[in-house]
Design a protein around this motif. Structure first.
Motif, PDB file in Angstrom:
ATOM      1  N   ASP A 111     -22.011 -20.885  -7.548  1.00 60.35           N
ATOM      2  CA  ASP A 111     -20.620 -20.588  -7.185  1.00 60.35           C
ATOM      3  C   ASP A 111     -19.920 -21.817  -6.610  1.00 60.35           C
ATOM      4  O   ASP A 111     -19.759 -21.952  -5.400  1.00 60.35           O
ATOM      5  N   VAL A 112     -19.517 -22.716  -7.498  1.00 60.37           N
ATOM      6  CA  VAL A 112     -18.760 -23.888  -7.058  1.00 60.37           C
ATOM      7  C   VAL A 112     -17.287 -23.515  -7.185  1.00 60.37           C
ATOM      8  O   VAL A 112     -16.655 -23.735  -8.216  1.00 60.37           O
ATOM      9  N   ILE A 113     -16.780 -22.884  -6.120  1.00 54.34           N
ATOM     10  CA  ILE A 113     -15.458 -22.224  -6.219  1.00 54.34           C
ATOM     11  C   ILE A 113     -14.329 -23.180  -5.853  1.00 54.34           C
ATOM     12  O   ILE A 113     -13.270 -23.197  -6.465  1.00 54.34           O
ATOM     13  N   HIS A 114     -14.543 -23.957  -4.809  1.00 53.34           N
ATOM     14  CA  HIS A 114     -13.512 -24.939  -4.407  1.00 53.34           C
ATOM     15  C   HIS A 114     -14.216 -26.163  -3.843  1.00 53.34           C
ATOM     16  O   HIS A 114     -14.127 -26.488  -2.681  1.00 53.34           O
ATOM     17  N   GLY A 115     -14.937 -26.838  -4.751  1.00 48.88           N
ATOM     18  CA  GLY A 115     -15.637 -28.052  -4.355  1.00 48.88           C
ATOM     19  C   GLY A 115     -17.100 -27.770  -4.069  1.00 48.88           C
ATOM     20  O   GLY A 115     -17.483 -26.622  -3.848  1.00 48.88           O
ATOM     21  N   PHE A 116     -17.903 -28.833  -4.084  1.00 49.57           N
ATOM     22  CA  PHE A 116     -19.333 -28.653  -3.821  1.00 49.57           C
ATOM     23  C   PHE A 116     -19.648 -29.281  -2.467  1.00 49.57           C
ATOM     24  O   PHE A 116     -19.614 -28.601  -1.452  1.00 49.57           O
ATOM     25  N   MET A 141     -13.682 -33.337  -9.816  1.00 52.06           N
ATOM     26  CA  MET A 141     -14.484 -33.809  -8.679  1.00 52.06           C
ATOM     27  C   MET A 141     -15.609 -32.827  -8.379  1.00 52.06           C
ATOM     28  O   MET A 141     -16.777 -33.207  -8.210  1.00 52.06           O
ATOM     29  N   ALA A 142     -15.268 -31.541  -8.378  1.00 50.93           N
ATOM     30  CA  ALA A 142     -16.289 -30.516  -8.094  1.00 50.93           C
ATOM     31  C   ALA A 142     -17.396 -30.580  -9.139  1.00 50.93           C
ATOM     32  O   ALA A 142     -18.587 -30.465  -8.824  1.00 50.93           O
ATOM     33  N   ALA A 143     -17.006 -30.824 -10.394  1.00 55.77           N
ATOM     34  CA  ALA A 143     -18.006 -30.895 -11.468  1.00 55.77           C
ATOM     35  C   ALA A 143     -18.925 -32.092 -11.278  1.00 55.77           C
ATOM     36  O   ALA A 143     -20.150 -31.989 -11.456  1.00 55.77           O
ATOM     37  N   ASP A 144     -18.382 -33.204 -10.876  1.00 54.71           N
ATOM     38  CA  ASP A 144     -19.210 -34.411 -10.695  1.00 54.71           C
ATOM     39  C   ASP A 144     -20.237 -34.186  -9.592  1.00 54.71           C
ATOM     40  O   ASP A 144     -21.431 -34.444  -9.769  1.00 54.71           O
ATOM     41  N   GLU A 145     -19.792 -33.646  -8.469  1.00 55.15           N
ATOM     42  CA  GLU A 145     -20.736 -33.430  -7.359  1.00 55.15           C
ATOM     43  C   GLU A 145     -21.733 -32.318  -7.690  1.00 55.15           C
ATOM     44  O   GLU A 145     -22.933 -32.440  -7.434  1.00 55.15           O
ATOM     45  N   ALA A 146     -21.245 -31.232  -8.274  1.00 57.40           N
ATOM     46  CA  ALA A 146     -22.140 -30.096  -8.535  1.00 57.40           C
ATOM     47  C   ALA A 146     -23.177 -30.440  -9.599  1.00 57.40           C
ATOM     48  O   ALA A 146     -24.360 -30.112  -9.464  1.00 57.40           O
ATOM     49  N   THR A 147     -22.768 -31.125 -10.659  1.00 55.57           N
ATOM     50  CA  THR A 147     -23.749 -31.500 -11.695  1.00 55.57           C
ATOM     51  C   THR A 147     -24.733 -32.523 -11.154  1.00 55.57           C
ATOM     52  O   THR A 147     -25.892 -32.541 -11.557  1.00 55.57           O
ATOM     53  N   ALA A 148     -24.299 -33.330 -10.214  1.00 59.01           N
ATOM     54  CA  ALA A 148     -25.239 -34.286  -9.594  1.00 59.01           C
ATOM     55  C   ALA A 148     -26.324 -33.525  -8.830  1.00 59.01           C
ATOM     56  O   ALA A 148     -27.442 -34.004  -8.674  1.00 59.01           O
ATOM     57  N   ALA A 149     -25.990 -32.328  -8.386  1.00 58.04           N
ATOM     58  CA  ALA A 149     -26.968 -31.487  -7.669  1.00 58.04           C
ATOM     59  C   ALA A 149     -27.718 -30.576  -8.627  1.00 58.04           C
ATOM     60  O   ALA A 149     -28.506 -29.718  -8.197  1.00 58.04           O
ATOM     61  N   GLY A 150     -27.443 -30.704  -9.933  1.00 61.43           N
ATOM     62  CA  GLY A 150     -28.211 -29.950 -10.918  1.00 61.43           C
ATOM     63  C   GLY A 150     -27.537 -28.717 -11.460  1.00 61.43           C
ATOM     64  O   GLY A 150     -28.125 -27.963 -12.238  1.00 61.43           O
ATOM     65  N   VAL A 151     -26.279 -28.471 -11.096  1.00 55.98           N
ATOM     66  CA  VAL A 151     -25.577 -27.279 -11.571  1.00 55.98           C
ATOM     67  C   VAL A 151     -25.100 -27.497 -13.007  1.00 55.98           C
ATOM     68  O   VAL A 151     -24.567 -28.553 -13.335  1.00 55.98           O
ATOM     69  N   PHE A 155     -19.631 -20.387 -11.430  1.00 51.18           N
ATOM     70  CA  PHE A 155     -19.047 -19.045 -11.562  1.00 51.18           C
ATOM     71  C   PHE A 155     -17.616 -19.111 -11.024  1.00 51.18           C
ATOM     72  O   PHE A 155     -17.286 -18.563  -9.990  1.00 51.18           O
ATOM     73  N   ALA A 156     -16.823 -19.827 -11.803  1.00 51.25           N
ATOM     74  CA  ALA A 156     -15.421 -20.084 -11.432  1.00 51.25           C
ATOM     75  C   ALA A 156     -14.725 -20.592 -12.703  1.00 51.25           C
ATOM     76  O   ALA A 156     -15.413 -21.045 -13.615  1.00 51.25           O
ATOM     77  N   PRO A 157     -13.410 -20.511 -12.810  1.00 50.82           N
ATOM     78  CA  PRO A 157     -12.433 -20.092 -11.798  1.00 50.82           C
ATOM     79  C   PRO A 157     -12.323 -18.581 -11.701  1.00 50.82           C
ATOM     80  O   PRO A 157     -12.537 -17.870 -12.687  1.00 50.82           O
ATOM     81  N   MET A 158     -12.005 -18.113 -10.522  1.00 49.78           N
ATOM     82  CA  MET A 158     -11.667 -16.706 -10.324  1.00 49.78           C
ATOM     83  C   MET A 158     -10.160 -16.578 -10.458  1.00 49.78           C
ATOM     84  O   MET A 158      -9.424 -17.246  -9.739  1.00 49.78           O
ATOM     85  N   VAL A 159      -9.695 -15.731 -11.368  1.00 40.82           N
ATOM     86  CA  VAL A 159      -8.252 -15.620 -11.626  1.00 40.82           C
ATOM     87  C   VAL A 159      -7.790 -14.170 -11.521  1.00 40.82           C
ATOM     88  O   VAL A 159      -6.957 -13.705 -12.309  1.00 40.82           O
ATOM     89  N   ASP A 160      -8.337 -13.480 -10.539  1.00 42.03           N
ATOM     90  CA  ASP A 160      -7.990 -12.068 -10.347  1.00 42.03           C
ATOM     91  C   ASP A 160      -6.673 -11.977  -9.585  1.00 42.03           C
ATOM     92  O   ASP A 160      -6.659 -12.113  -8.362  1.00 42.03           O
ATOM     93  N   ALA A 161      -5.565 -11.774 -10.313  1.00 41.89           N
ATOM     94  CA  ALA A 161      -4.288 -11.609  -9.611  1.00 41.89           C
ATOM     95  C   ALA A 161      -4.447 -10.517  -8.556  1.00 41.89           C
ATOM     96  O   ALA A 161      -5.019  -9.460  -8.841  1.00 41.89           O
ATOM     97  N   ALA A 162      -3.943 -10.783  -7.338  1.00 46.23           N
ATOM     98  CA  ALA A 162      -4.178  -9.849  -6.229  1.00 46.23           C
ATOM     99  C   ALA A 162      -2.863  -9.604  -5.497  1.00 46.23           C
ATOM    100  O   ALA A 162      -2.245 -10.537  -5.001  1.00 46.23           O
ATOM    101  N   LYS A 163      -2.462  -8.320  -5.445  1.00 48.25           N
ATOM    102  CA  LYS A 163      -1.174  -7.967  -4.842  1.00 48.25           C
ATOM    103  C   LYS A 163      -1.338  -7.195  -3.547  1.00 48.25           C
ATOM    104  O   LYS A 163      -0.365  -6.730  -2.957  1.00 48.25           O
ATOM    105  N   ASP A 164      -2.601  -7.073  -3.121  1.00 49.13           N
ATOM    106  CA  ASP A 164      -2.861  -6.312  -1.900  1.00 49.13           C
ATOM    107  C   ASP A 164      -3.627  -7.215  -0.937  1.00 49.13           C
ATOM    108  O   ASP A 164      -4.806  -7.511  -1.148  1.00 49.13           O
ATOM    109  N   ALA A 165      -2.946  -7.626   0.135  1.00 50.32           N
ATOM    110  CA  ALA A 165      -3.508  -8.629   1.050  1.00 50.32           C
ATOM    111  C   ALA A 165      -4.666  -8.077   1.870  1.00 50.32           C
ATOM    112  O   ALA A 165      -5.342  -8.808   2.573  1.00 50.32           O
ATOM    113  N   ARG A 166      -4.918  -6.764   1.775  1.00 41.51           N
ATOM    114  CA  ARG A 166      -6.076  -6.206   2.509  1.00 41.51           C
ATOM    115  C   ARG A 166      -7.378  -6.673   1.849  1.00 41.51           C
ATOM    116  O   ARG A 166      -8.420  -6.743   2.495  1.00 41.51           O
TER     117      ARG A 166
END
Ligand code: GLC
Length: 719
Positions: A111-116, A141-151, A155-166
Motif C-alpha cells: 500500500d504505497v498510497i502517498h509516498g514510501f 517518486m513513490a515508485a522509485d523509493e518503493a521499487t527500491a524496497a522491492g515493491v 494498491f493505489a490510486p484510490m479514487v473512491d469519490a466520497a461525499k460523506d465526511a463521516r
C-alpha cells in the motif's frame, strides 16, 4: 503494451492444476509471536483492557514474521502483500525462482498510497493542489523509493469519490468529485508505472476500490451502497475508468456491495463493465480477506462457495483469505469451475508479471539501491512542494503572513508530534522522518514559546503577539475503519480555543486532519485558519513557508465542509429539488442549521486577491468555448485555480445544479490579467436517461466560472 500471450500459453501448458491455483494466492506475512496466545486472542485482550496498548505493542514487537516458505517451495504462493524491504523480497523471490518446479517469479504488492519513505500529503490533501503534473511527479517518486524496497505493485490510486465526511477513508482519495478523482488517479497511474512497466523503478498501479466504496450508507466503513445505475455511472465509475484508460494494470474490487451484490462477486462489475466495456486486460486482486467475507455478507454459504462465485465473477487473485488455495483444486476437479476460467485468471496474473519484466529479471533491486534511493534531498524538496500546494487557507483577517518580528506562542501537541504528520497508510516512514512545526521553528531559529496542552499559559499569552493553536485529528482518526459519527472539533480543542480567545490576542488555527470538519465556530472566532491536513514528512517546513509568506497559499478544497455532521452527506453537485431551500417554510432545508456549507467545494484563499470578468460562451462545431478574464488585484504574485462548472437546466432526469467540467491553475503577477479558456465538448454534457442510454440533448445550459463552486460568474447558451 507488449504481447506476452504466446509465452503465457506455453507456460500454462506446463503448469499443473496445483501450480495454477498457487498463482492465485496472495498472502501476507503472518505474525507468529513469542506470545503464548493467538494474534486474535491478543487483540481481544487489548480490547477487553486485559493488557494495555503499550503492552500489546511490546508483545507485537516480539513477534516474528512467518512467510510460509514451505508453501512457497510447494508452489502454493504466487504473490505477497506487505513486504517492504529488498533483502526479504529477494530472499523469497530466490525460493520461488530457484526452488519451485517452474520458477515462476513472485509479485510483491504493498500500500504505497502517498509516498514510501518520503511520505507526501495524504491524497485528500494533495488533491487540493488541483495539479495533475504534481500528482504524477510525486507518484514517480513513490515508485522509485518503493521499487527500491522491492515493491512491484502498489494498491493505489484510490479514487473512491466520497461525499460523506463521516467516512474515514475520504482521506485516501481525491474528494467528492468523480472528475477530480479520475484526473488524480490517472496522474498517479502514469507516475507509478512510468513509460515502461519493465523498468526497475516502475511499479504496477492497482486502482481501487472498485466500485463506489465512498458511497457507503451513513459514512460507515464497509457499509451497503445502494444507488441507481444512472448515479453509479455518472458520479462514481468515471474515476475508475480514467485510471484504466491511463493504463492501470490491476484493479481491486471494493469490500462493499452495490445494490445487494458484493463487488468481489459481481460479474457485472468485474467482467461486463471492466473487461467487456472498458477492455481491461490486467489482473484483479481482492481486498484483504474480502472473498471469505462474502460469507458474512450472506451471499455465500462458505469459503468454497465464495471462491466459486468470486472466480466465476472475474476475481483473479485472493488476498489473504485462503479461499482459493483451500478450495479451487476441488472446484475445478468437480467441474464447478471450468479449467478455462482458472486459466484466464492465471493468465491475467502472469501477464502482469511478464509486463513487469519479472521473468527476465526477478531481482529488481538490492540493498544498495534501497539505501541510495530513500529520502533523497530532491525527494524531500518535492514532498515540501506538495505540502505547500496542498494546504488551504480557509480564513485570514490579515494576521497572515506573520511578520518575522512577531512573537508567537504555539499550543497543541500536534505541533510537536512528528509521527502524526504522515497521516494514514504511511508504510515506509515514521515520526523520525518527519519535521514537525516546532522542529521547523527550531531549525530556523524562530523564537517561540510552546505548550502541548494549553494549560497555565498566561505568561505565554502576555508575551506573545500571536497565538497559534494546532488542533485536529491524529492519523488513526481517519483512514480505514475510522468513520466518525460526529465530525466536530474534539471537546478539548473547543475548550482550548475558548481559553485562548480570552487573552485578546489574534489566534491562528492550524488544522491537521484527514477529513472535512464541521467548524462553524472556528470560522467565527479565529483570526486565521490554515487547513494543513496530514502533510507528510515536510510538514513543519511547508507550514512555516506559508505562515511567513515565503509561499502564497493556493490550495482549494476538494470536499465540502458542512456546518454540522447532520448535513452529511453534503456536496456541491446537488440537485435543486422541487422546493429549493429558501426563506419560506415549505422548502428543502433544516430548521436548526443553515443550508449552505461553512466552506464550499473549490474554496481556498490566497494572500492576494483575484477578480473575474468578461465571461463569454461561444459554440464551435463540437464544443462550447468558455472564456473569462482573471486579474490579480492584490500586491503579490499568486496561483489561482479557475474552475468551470456546467448545469443542464432541463433534462429527462433531474441534473445537478453544477458539475465541474474543467479547471486551470493560472499564475498571475500583481495587477496581471489573463484570459482563461475552456473547451467543453458537447459529448461531455450528457447523462444517462431513464433507460440507461447516454444522451446529449439540445437545450439550455448554464456555465459558471469562478474561484470556487459558490462565487461564480454565470452565462447561458443553448445546445
Ligand atoms: C485493506 C484496504 C485496502 C488495502 C488492503 C491491503 O483492508 O481496504 O485498501 O490495499 O487491505 O492492505
Amino acid at each position: 503494451m507488449k504481447d506476452y500471450d504466446e509465452r503465457i500459453k506455453e507456460l500454462l501448458g506446463k503448469m499443473t492444476l496445483e501450480e495454477k491455483v498457487g498463482q492465485l494466492q496472495q498472502c501476507g506475512p503472518s505474525l507468529v509471536g513469542a506470545f503464548v496466545v493467538s494474534f486474535e486472542e491478543l487483540l481481544n485482550m487489548m480490547f477487553d483492557g486485559r493488557i494495555s496498548q503499550e503492552e500489546f505493542g511490546r508483545l507485537m514487537g516480539t513477534a516474528e514474521q512467518d512467510f510460509h516458505e514451505e508453501d512457497l517451495r510447494a508452489g502454493r504462493i504466487g504473490s505477497y502483500n506487505g513486504v517492504g524491504d529488498a533483502e526479504t523480497v529477494n530472499r523469497l523471490q530466490k525460493i520461488a525462482v530457484e526452488e519451485t518446479r517452474l520458477g515462476i517469479p513472485l509479485l510483491f504488492g504493498y500500500d504505497v498510497i502517498h509516498g514510501f519513505k518520503t511520505v507526501t500529503p495524504i491524497p485528500l490533501a494533495e488533491s487540493c493542489a488541483w495539479e495533475p503534473d504534481l500528482w504524477e511527479r510525486t507518484g514517480r517518486m513513490a515508485a522509485d523509493e518503493a521499487t527500491a524496497a522491492g515493491v512491484h505493485m502498489t494498491f493505489a490510486p484510490m479514487v473512491d469519490a466520497a461525499k460523506d465526511a463521516r467516512w474515514g477513508r475520504v482521506s485516501e482519495g481525491a474528494g467528492e468529485d468523480a472528475l477530480l478523482n479520475g484526473l488524480y488517479g490517472a496522474a498517479k497511474v502514469k507516475g507509478f508505472q512510468g513509460e515502461d512497466l519493465s523498468r526497475k523503478d516502475s511499479m504496477a498501479a492497482c486502482v481501487k476500490h472498485f466500485a463506489a466504496y465512498g458511497a457507503g450508507e451513513a459514512g460507515r466503513d464497509y457499509n451497503r451502497v445502494d444507488m441507481s445505475e444512472q448515479r453509479l455511472y455518472e458520479e462514481y465509475l468515471p474515476a475508475y475508468k480514467a485510471c484504466i484508460d491511463a493504463g492501470a494494470r490491476a484493479v481491486m474490487p471494493a469490500f462493499n456491495d452495490i445494490n445487494g451484490v458484493p463487488c468481489s462477486v459481481s460479474r457485472k462489475l468485474l467482467r461486463d463493465i471492466l473487461r467487456e466495456d472498458w477492455g481491461f486486460d490486467g489482473m484483479t486482486v481482492s481486498d484483504s480477506n474480502a472473498i471469505a467475507e462474502c460469507v458474512d455478507h450472506g451471499i455465500a454459504e462458505d469459503k468454497r462457495d465464495a471462491a466459486k462465485q468470486a472466480i466465476l465473477a472475474g476475481m483473479d487473485m485472493d488476498m489473504s483469505s485462503n479461499s482459493y488455495i483451500e478450495n479451487m483444486k476441488e472446484l475445478v476437479e468437480s467441474g464447478e469451475v471450468p479449467m478455462d476460467v482458472l486459466d484466464e485468471a492465471v493468465a491475467n496474473i502472469l501477464r502482469v508479471k511478464f509486463e513487469l519484466g519479472l521473468f527476465d529479471d526477478p531481482y529488481r533491486t538490492d540493498s544498495q539501491r534501497e539505501s541510495q534511493t530513500m529520502g533523497k534531498p530532491e525527494y524531500r524538496a518535492l514532498g515540501r512542494e506538495a505540502a505547500q500546494k496542498s494546504m488551504v487557507l480557509l480564513k485570514n483577517d490579515g494576521v497572515l503572513p506573520l511578520a518575522k518580528e512577531k512573537k508567537i506562542g504555539i499550543i497543541g501537541e500536534l505541533a510537536s508530534d512528528r509521527g502524526e504528520m504522515t497521516g494514514a497508510w504511511a508504510i515506509g516512514a515514521n515520526g523520525d522522518d518527519c519535521i514537525s512545526l516546532t522542529d521547523a521553528c527550531d531549525a530556523r531559529g524562530i523564537p517561540y514559546t510552546y505548550s502541548k496542552d494549553g494549560k497555565n499559559i498566561l505568561k505565554m499569552a502576555i508575551e506573545s503577539d500571536v497565538l497559534i493553536a494546532v488542533i485536529g485529528e491524529r492519523k488513526d482518526e481517519s483512514g480505514e475503519a475510522a468513520s466518525r459519527a460526529s465530525i466536530t472539533l474534539k471537546p478539548e480543542d473547543e475548550e482550548l480555543l475558548k481559553g485562548l480567545h480570552t487573552f485578546g490576542k489574534p489566534v491562528v488555527v492550524i488544522l491537521f486532519n484527514g477529513r472535512p470538519l464541521a467548524i462553524p465556530q472556528l470560522n467565527e472566532t479565529a483570526s486565521a485558519i490554515l487547513e494543513a491536513w496530514h502533510p507528510g514528512v515536510e510538514a513543519g517546513n511547508a507550514l512555516l513557508d506559508i505562515l511567513y509568506g515565503e509561499v502564497n497559499p493556493s490550495g482549494k478544497l476538494t470536499t465540502t465542509f458542512p456546518y454540522t455532521t447532520g448535513q452529511c452527506p453534503m456536496y456541491y453537485a446537488h440537485i435543486n429539488t422541487g422546493r429549493p431551500g429558501g426563506r419560506s417554510k415549505f422548502t428543502s432545508k433544516y430548521l436548526d442549521t443553515p443550508l449552505e456549507p461553512v466552506y464550499p467545494f473549490g474554496y481556498g484563499l490566497s494572500y492576494t486577491s483575484y477578480e473575474y470578468s468578461g465571461l463569454k460562451v461561444e459554440k464551435t462545431e463540437k464544443a462550447f468555448r468558455i472564456s473569462a478574464e482573471v486579474k490579480n488585484t492584490g500586491d503579490r504574485a499568486g496561483d489561482e485555480i479557475v474552475q468551470c462548472y456546467v448545469q443542464d437546466v432541463v433534462a429527462k432526469r433531474v441534473r445537478p445544479v453544477k458539475e465541474l467540467k474543467d479547471f486551470a491553475k493560472v499564475s498571475l503577477e500583481p495587477g496581471e490579467e489573463k484570459e482563461v479558456v475552456f473547451e467543453i465538448p458537447f459529448e461531455k454534457l450528457g447523462y444517462y436517461d431513464r433507460e440507461m442510454n447516454y444522451v446529449v440533448e439540445p437545450g439550455l445550459f448554464r456555465f459558471y466560472v469562478g474561484g470556487n463552486s459558490r462565487d461564480t460568474l454565470m452565462a447561458e447558451s443553448v445546445l
